[in-house]
Write a protein that holds these residues in place. Structure first.
Motif, PDB file in Angstrom:
ATOM      1  N   ILE A  29       0.807  -1.150   0.067  1.00 36.76           N
ATOM      2  CA  ILE A  29       0.084  -0.105  -0.096  1.00 36.76           C
ATOM      3  C   ILE A  29       0.976   1.332   0.087  1.00 36.76           C
ATOM      4  O   ILE A  29       0.632   2.447  -0.806  1.00 36.76           O
ATOM      5  CB  ILE A  29      -0.943  -0.016   1.119  1.00 36.76           C
ATOM      6  N   PHE A  30       2.117   1.253   0.879  1.00 37.49           N
ATOM      7  CA  PHE A  30       2.805   2.439   0.879  1.00 37.49           C
ATOM      8  C   PHE A  30       3.493   2.580  -0.428  1.00 37.49           C
ATOM      9  O   PHE A  30       3.599   3.743  -0.885  1.00 37.49           O
ATOM     10  CB  PHE A  30       3.921   2.036   2.007  1.00 37.49           C
ATOM     11  N   SER A  31       4.077   1.633  -1.047  1.00 35.71           N
ATOM     12  CA  SER A  31       4.669   1.690  -2.283  1.00 35.71           C
ATOM     13  C   SER A  31       3.571   2.305  -3.388  1.00 35.71           C
ATOM     14  O   SER A  31       3.853   2.951  -4.263  1.00 35.71           O
ATOM     15  CB  SER A  31       5.261   0.356  -2.984  1.00 35.71           C
TER      16      SER A  31
ATOM     17  N   ASN B 239       3.092   5.669  -2.801  1.00 35.15           N
ATOM     18  CA  ASN B 239       4.272   6.721  -3.453  1.00 35.15           C
ATOM     19  C   ASN B 239       4.445   6.658  -4.891  1.00 35.15           C
ATOM     20  O   ASN B 239       4.690   7.876  -5.326  1.00 35.15           O
ATOM     21  CB  ASN B 239       5.436   5.780  -2.799  1.00 35.15           C
ATOM     22  N   PHE B 240       3.964   5.789  -5.364  1.00 34.92           N
ATOM     23  CA  PHE B 240       4.047   5.536  -6.821  1.00 34.92           C
ATOM     24  C   PHE B 240       3.049   6.728  -7.383  1.00 34.92           C
ATOM     25  O   PHE B 240       3.416   7.377  -8.330  1.00 34.92           O
ATOM     26  CB  PHE B 240       3.690   4.306  -7.338  1.00 34.92           C
ATOM     27  N   THR B 241       1.848   6.561  -6.794  1.00 37.12           N
ATOM     28  CA  THR B 241       0.899   7.366  -7.332  1.00 37.12           C
ATOM     29  C   THR B 241       1.092   8.736  -7.188  1.00 37.12           C
ATOM     30  O   THR B 241       0.993   9.757  -8.089  1.00 37.12           O
ATOM     31  CB  THR B 241      -0.554   7.208  -6.625  1.00 37.12           C
ATOM     32  N   LEU B 242       1.600   9.323  -5.969  1.00 38.15           N
ATOM     33  CA  LEU B 242       1.980  10.611  -5.661  1.00 38.15           C
ATOM     34  C   LEU B 242       3.297  11.094  -6.722  1.00 38.15           C
ATOM     35  O   LEU B 242       2.982  12.183  -6.950  1.00 38.15           O
ATOM     36  CB  LEU B 242       2.524  10.759  -4.311  1.00 38.15           C
TER      37      LEU B 242
ATOM     38  N   ALA C 215       3.852   9.990  -9.453  1.00 42.27           N
ATOM     39  CA  ALA C 215       3.511  10.077 -10.993  1.00 42.27           C
ATOM     40  C   ALA C 215       2.581  11.231 -11.039  1.00 42.27           C
ATOM     41  O   ALA C 215       2.895  11.759 -12.402  1.00 42.27           O
ATOM     42  CB  ALA C 215       2.574   8.654 -11.276  1.00 42.27           C
ATOM     43  N   LEU C 216       1.801  11.766 -10.099  1.00 44.20           N
ATOM     44  CA  LEU C 216       0.969  12.924 -10.129  1.00 44.20           C
ATOM     45  C   LEU C 216       2.039  14.201 -10.097  1.00 44.20           C
ATOM     46  O   LEU C 216       1.722  15.171 -10.955  1.00 44.20           O
ATOM     47  CB  LEU C 216       0.018  12.947  -8.931  1.00 44.20           C
ATOM     48  N   ILE C 217       3.156  14.176  -9.388  1.00 38.59           N
ATOM     49  CA  ILE C 217       3.786  15.233  -9.325  1.00 38.59           C
ATOM     50  C   ILE C 217       4.765  15.407 -10.593  1.00 38.59           C
ATOM     51  O   ILE C 217       4.881  16.431 -11.294  1.00 38.59           O
ATOM     52  CB  ILE C 217       4.957  15.147  -8.383  1.00 38.59           C
ATOM     53  N   ALA C 218       5.040  14.169 -11.375  1.00 41.79           N
ATOM     54  CA  ALA C 218       5.777  14.148 -12.408  1.00 41.79           C
ATOM     55  C   ALA C 218       4.910  14.694 -13.593  1.00 41.79           C
ATOM     56  O   ALA C 218       5.165  15.536 -14.488  1.00 41.79           O
ATOM     57  CB  ALA C 218       6.242  12.573 -12.819  1.00 41.79           C
ATOM     58  N   LEU C 219       3.523  14.133 -13.560  1.00 37.89           N
ATOM     59  CA  LEU C 219       2.602  14.702 -14.553  1.00 37.89           C
ATOM     60  C   LEU C 219       2.127  16.369 -14.432  1.00 37.89           C
ATOM     61  O   LEU C 219       2.362  16.829 -15.608  1.00 37.89           O
ATOM     62  CB  LEU C 219       1.337  13.955 -14.375  1.00 37.89           C
TER      63      LEU C 219
END
Length: 291
Positions: A11-13, A16-19, A21-25
């Motif tokens: 869940i933590f990973s 992290n991946f979602t956040l 990815a959103l920052i990169a987007l």
């Protein structure tokens, strides 16, 4: 417990991946919009302020920018100033950084203080201009390089990196009869490629973005670098009544030209960065660990 940790770790990973990815987007979307907007037609850009994929591709903005051979001369000036300036800056920065990294240097603390002092207090635009004028550098390419040849910040990063190199290597070289210049160019610099790549990128970006220095020191418009010329193109496009252009054709909207100018000014550095990226983070971090 092990299964719970595994689930919580997943869940933590995922979070992290979602956040990330959103920052990169969020970071990439503005640039994608600028690139797409530079290829957008005037009608579409007027109807839709935020374009990611043009419905109809148009090259009018780039035709307007490249309608004169002047831009190719300006590109050549910027490339030459960037290459020569970066090499010269790295040479003098490496010499100074190596000298100040030697703990047995007399007056080392005083010199380090003077370097840091320049980061806090600067002579200003007018005194710098007077110095450049008295040296006879007005309207010469040297005026774009010499006043900014050494950055105190870059020198400190490189100096700290040099200090992390084991002293035993230098002592062994001295026993073999190597002098200070031999130690610098045969041992220290080859072991400092990450820092060299990092500082080179810093200097290259600085020289490529040269604008104010060119405005102050260059009287001949034929010597303008790309940044100054692109600014003039934007001003020209903004002031035109859409009845004439550089080549006699109707110019595209000034907003489209602004986006195309950003792409032209940014793309060369973006093309260089991937080749230095693997050294960039390592060089910046290692150079900031010790003082």
């Amino acid at each position: 417990m092990v299964e719970d940790r595994t689930i919580s770790g997943r869940i933590f990973s995922a979070v992290n991946f979602t956040l990330l990815a959103l920052i990169a987007l969020v970071t990439v979307l503005p640039f994608v919009h600028v690139v797409a907007g530079s290829f957008t037609t005037s009608a579409e850009l007027a109807a839709n302020k935020f374009v990611l994929i043009p419905k109809v591709w148009s090259f009018e903005a780039y035709k307007f920018i490249f309608s004169t051979n002047t831009i190719f001369r300006a590109l050549g000036v910027s490339i030459g100033v960037t290459l020569i300036g970066t090499l010269f800056s790295m040479f003098v920065t490496a010499l100074m950084a190596y000298g100040l990294s030697r703990r047995d240097l007399d007056g080392r603390r005083v010199f380090n203080f003077l370097v840091v002092f320049t980061m806090l207090f600067h002579g200003g635009m007018i005194p710098t201009f007077l110095v450049v004028k008295e040296l006879g550098l007005i309207d010469s390419y040297a005026a774009l390089i010499l006043p900014s040849a050494i950055s105190a910040f870059n020198m400190i990063i490189l100096k700290n990196f040099f200090q992390n190199i084991p002293e035993g290597l230098e002592e062994s070289a001295k026993i073999d009869g190597c002098n200070d210049f031999g130690i610098l160019f045969k041992i220290v610099l080859p072991l400092s490629l990450p820092a060299i790549a990092t500082i080179s990128l810093f200097y290259a970006v600085t020289y490529w973005n040269t604008y104010m220095s060119a405005i102050l020191y260059l009287d001949n418009s034929a010597k303008w670098p790309i940044q100054v010329l692109l600014r003039q193109i934007v001003v020209l496009a903004s002031g035109m009544d859409h009845s004439a252009a550089l080549d006699g054709t109707v110019p595209p909207p000034d907003q489209t030209i602004k986006m195309a100018v950003i792409v032209v000014a940014t793309l060369p550095i973006l093309m260089v960065y991937p080749f230095l990226q693997k050294h960039f983070a390592k060089g910046a971090m290692l150079g900031s660990m010790k003082g």
